[in-house]
Design a protein around this motif. Structure first.
Motif, PDB file in Angstrom:
ATOM      1  N   ARG A 126      -4.263  14.248 -11.769  1.00  0.00           N
ATOM      2  CA  ARG A 126      -2.935  14.483 -12.705  1.00  0.00           C
ATOM      3  C   ARG A 126      -2.336  13.007 -12.927  1.00  0.00           C
ATOM      4  O   ARG A 126      -1.060  12.846 -13.622  1.00  0.00           O
ATOM      5  N   HIS A 127      -2.867  11.860 -12.150  1.00  0.00           N
ATOM      6  CA  HIS A 127      -1.716  10.519 -12.220  1.00  0.00           C
ATOM      7  C   HIS A 127      -2.656   9.321 -12.391  1.00  0.00           C
ATOM      8  O   HIS A 127      -2.417   8.387 -12.009  1.00  0.00           O
ATOM      9  N   SER A 128      -3.936   9.851 -13.029  1.00  0.00           N
ATOM     10  CA  SER A 128      -4.715   8.383 -13.281  1.00  0.00           C
ATOM     11  C   SER A 128      -4.111   7.390 -13.923  1.00  0.00           C
ATOM     12  O   SER A 128      -4.623   6.228 -13.974  1.00  0.00           O
ATOM     13  N   LEU A 131      -8.078   8.285  -1.183  1.00  0.00           N
ATOM     14  CA  LEU A 131      -6.657   8.980  -1.458  1.00  0.00           C
ATOM     15  C   LEU A 131      -6.556   9.237  -2.924  1.00  0.00           C
ATOM     16  O   LEU A 131      -6.158   9.973  -3.522  1.00  0.00           O
ATOM     17  N   PHE A 132      -6.871   7.883  -3.830  1.00  0.00           N
ATOM     18  CA  PHE A 132      -6.670   8.052  -5.186  1.00  0.00           C
ATOM     19  C   PHE A 132      -7.822   9.219  -5.602  1.00  0.00           C
ATOM     20  O   PHE A 132      -7.182  10.134  -6.552  1.00  0.00           O
ATOM     21  N   LEU A 156      -1.490   5.930 -13.640  1.00  0.00           N
ATOM     22  CA  LEU A 156      -0.910   4.941 -12.908  1.00  0.00           C
ATOM     23  C   LEU A 156      -1.778   3.816 -13.107  1.00  0.00           C
ATOM     24  O   LEU A 156      -1.283   2.526 -12.756  1.00  0.00           O
ATOM     25  N   LEU A 157      -2.991   3.832 -13.042  1.00  0.00           N
ATOM     26  CA  LEU A 157      -3.869   2.639 -13.172  1.00  0.00           C
ATOM     27  C   LEU A 157      -3.488   1.727 -14.285  1.00  0.00           C
ATOM     28  O   LEU A 157      -3.586   0.613 -14.509  1.00  0.00           O
ATOM     29  N   LYS A 158      -3.113   2.322 -15.395  1.00  0.00           N
ATOM     30  CA  LYS A 158      -2.682   1.524 -16.539  1.00  0.00           C
ATOM     31  C   LYS A 158      -1.244   0.902 -16.306  1.00  0.00           C
ATOM     32  O   LYS A 158      -0.962  -0.168 -16.793  1.00  0.00           O
ATOM     33  N   PHE A 159      -0.514   1.377 -15.362  1.00  0.00           N
ATOM     34  CA  PHE A 159       0.810   0.627 -15.220  1.00  0.00           C
ATOM     35  C   PHE A 159       0.352  -0.623 -14.279  1.00  0.00           C
ATOM     36  O   PHE A 159       1.295  -1.558 -13.884  1.00  0.00           O
ATOM     37  N   GLY A 160      -0.837  -0.383 -13.600  1.00  0.00           N
ATOM     38  CA  GLY A 160      -0.988  -1.539 -12.520  1.00  0.00           C
ATOM     39  C   GLY A 160      -1.627  -1.040 -11.053  1.00  0.00           C
ATOM     40  O   GLY A 160      -1.701  -1.991 -10.270  1.00  0.00           O
ATOM     41  N   LEU A 161      -1.806   0.112 -10.917  1.00  0.00           N
ATOM     42  CA  LEU A 161      -1.936   0.627  -9.646  1.00  0.00           C
ATOM     43  C   LEU A 161      -3.434  -0.126  -9.338  1.00  0.00           C
ATOM     44  O   LEU A 161      -4.143   0.253 -10.246  1.00  0.00           O
ATOM     45  N   ILE A 189       0.753  -1.234   0.013  1.00  0.00           N
ATOM     46  CA  ILE A 189      -0.164  -0.109  -0.007  1.00  0.00           C
ATOM     47  C   ILE A 189       0.801   1.190   0.069  1.00  0.00           C
ATOM     48  O   ILE A 189       1.939   1.240   0.787  1.00  0.00           O
ATOM     49  N   SER A 190       0.742   2.302  -0.973  1.00  0.00           N
ATOM     50  CA  SER A 190       1.328   3.298  -0.904  1.00  0.00           C
ATOM     51  C   SER A 190       0.588   4.683  -0.600  1.00  0.00           C
ATOM     52  O   SER A 190      -0.628   4.536  -0.798  1.00  0.00           O
ATOM     53  N   ASP A 191       1.560   5.621  -0.257  1.00  0.00           N
ATOM     54  CA  ASP A 191       0.645   6.933  -0.116  1.00  0.00           C
ATOM     55  C   ASP A 191       0.979   7.747  -1.238  1.00  0.00           C
ATOM     56  O   ASP A 191       1.495   7.379  -2.125  1.00  0.00           O
ATOM     57  N   ALA A 192       0.344   8.804  -1.698  1.00  0.00           N
ATOM     58  CA  ALA A 192       0.308   9.553  -2.740  1.00  0.00           C
ATOM     59  C   ALA A 192       1.694  10.153  -3.079  1.00  0.00           C
ATOM     60  O   ALA A 192       2.152  10.299  -3.962  1.00  0.00           O
ATOM     61  N   SER A 193       2.312  10.687  -2.101  1.00  0.00           N
ATOM     62  CA  SER A 193       3.717  11.325  -2.128  1.00  0.00           C
ATOM     63  C   SER A 193       4.828  10.393  -3.001  1.00  0.00           C
ATOM     64  O   SER A 193       5.508  10.928  -3.565  1.00  0.00           O
TER      65      SER A 193
END
Length: 97
Positions: free
Chosen positions: A44-46, A36-37, A48-53, A5-9
Protein backbone atom coordinates in the motif's frame (compact mmCIF):
# COMPACT_ATOMS: atom_id res chain seq x y z
CA UNK A 1 23.38 14.00 3.71
CA UNK A 2 22.19 12.53 7.01
CA UNK A 3 20.69 9.03 6.82
CA UNK A 4 17.71 8.20 9.04
CA UNK A 5 16.32 4.68 9.41
CA UNK A 6 12.56 4.58 9.93
CA UNK A 7 10.09 1.98 11.06
CA UNK A 8 6.89 1.46 9.08
CA UNK A 9 4.50 3.09 11.55
CA UNK A 10 6.16 6.50 11.25
CA UNK A 11 5.96 6.44 7.46
CA UNK A 12 2.32 5.37 7.53
CA UNK A 13 1.47 8.10 10.07
CA UNK A 14 3.27 10.70 7.93
CA UNK A 15 1.16 9.64 4.95
CA UNK A 16 -2.08 9.77 6.96
CA UNK A 17 -1.21 13.32 8.00
CA UNK A 18 -0.46 14.19 4.36
CA UNK A 19 3.11 15.21 5.25
CA UNK A 20 4.97 12.86 2.90
CA UNK A 21 6.15 15.60 0.56
CA UNK A 22 7.31 17.74 3.47
CA UNK A 23 9.18 14.84 5.07
CA UNK A 24 11.05 13.97 1.92
CA UNK A 25 11.91 17.62 1.26
CA UNK A 26 14.02 17.66 4.43
CA UNK A 27 17.81 17.51 3.93
CA UNK A 28 17.90 13.87 5.06
CA UNK A 29 17.68 10.49 3.40
CA UNK A 30 15.16 8.04 4.82
CA UNK A 31 15.64 4.29 4.62
CA UNK A 32 14.02 1.08 5.82
CA UNK A 33 15.20 -2.54 5.94
CA UNK A 34 14.18 -4.45 2.81
CA UNK A 35 12.31 -7.09 4.81
CA UNK A 36 10.28 -4.44 6.65
CA UNK A 37 9.47 -2.77 3.32
CA UNK A 38 8.33 -6.04 1.76
CA UNK A 39 6.16 -7.04 4.72
CA UNK A 40 4.68 -3.72 5.82
CA UNK A 41 4.96 -1.14 3.06
CA UNK A 42 5.18 -2.73 -0.39
CA UNK A 43 1.46 -3.39 -0.91
CA UNK A 44 0.00 0.00 0.00
CA UNK A 45 2.99 2.35 0.29
CA UNK A 46 5.44 1.36 -2.46
CA UNK A 47 5.09 4.87 -3.95
CA UNK A 48 7.32 6.08 -1.09
CA UNK A 49 10.25 4.87 -3.21
CA UNK A 50 9.36 7.60 -5.73
CA UNK A 51 9.68 10.17 -2.94
CA UNK A 52 13.19 8.88 -2.23
CA UNK A 53 12.73 6.20 0.41
CA UNK A 54 15.73 3.87 0.33
CA UNK A 55 15.13 0.14 0.61
CA UNK A 56 18.27 -1.21 2.36
CA UNK A 57 19.23 -4.85 1.94
CA UNK A 58 19.83 -6.70 5.19
CA UNK A 59 22.84 -9.03 5.05
CA UNK A 60 22.82 -12.42 6.75
CA UNK A 61 24.98 -11.03 9.54
CA UNK A 62 22.49 -8.25 10.25
CA UNK A 63 19.61 -10.72 10.27
CA UNK A 64 21.54 -12.92 12.71
CA UNK A 65 22.15 -9.89 14.93
CA UNK A 66 18.44 -9.07 14.80
CA UNK A 67 17.45 -12.55 15.87
CA UNK A 68 19.94 -12.39 18.73
CA UNK A 69 18.19 -9.21 19.87
CA UNK A 70 14.85 -10.99 19.50
CA UNK A 71 15.92 -13.47 22.18
CA UNK A 72 16.38 -10.58 24.60
CA UNK A 73 13.48 -8.32 23.54
CA UNK A 74 10.65 -10.76 22.90
CA UNK A 75 7.87 -8.13 22.96
CA UNK A 76 9.43 -6.04 20.19
CA UNK A 77 8.50 -6.98 16.63
CA UNK A 78 11.13 -8.50 14.38
CA UNK A 79 10.66 -5.68 11.85
CA UNK A 80 11.25 -3.04 14.52
CA UNK A 81 14.38 -4.91 15.59
CA UNK A 82 15.52 -5.03 11.96
CA UNK A 83 15.22 -1.24 11.82
CA UNK A 84 17.17 -0.92 15.09
CA UNK A 85 19.89 -3.25 13.84
CA UNK A 86 20.18 -1.37 10.54
CA UNK A 87 20.40 2.00 12.31
CA UNK A 88 23.12 0.62 14.56
CA UNK A 89 25.01 -0.82 11.57
CA UNK A 90 24.71 2.44 9.59
CA UNK A 91 25.61 4.45 12.72
CA UNK A 92 22.62 6.72 12.24
CA UNK A 93 19.35 7.83 13.83
CA UNK A 94 16.32 5.58 14.21
CA UNK A 95 12.94 7.23 13.63
CA UNK A 96 10.21 5.36 15.48
CA UNK A 97 6.89 5.95 17.13
Amino acid sequence: MLLVISDASVLIDIECAELTGAMFSLPWQFAVPDILFAEELADRHSHLLKFGLINKTMSGNLIDETFNLRQKYIKTSVNDLLALTLAKHENCQLLTG
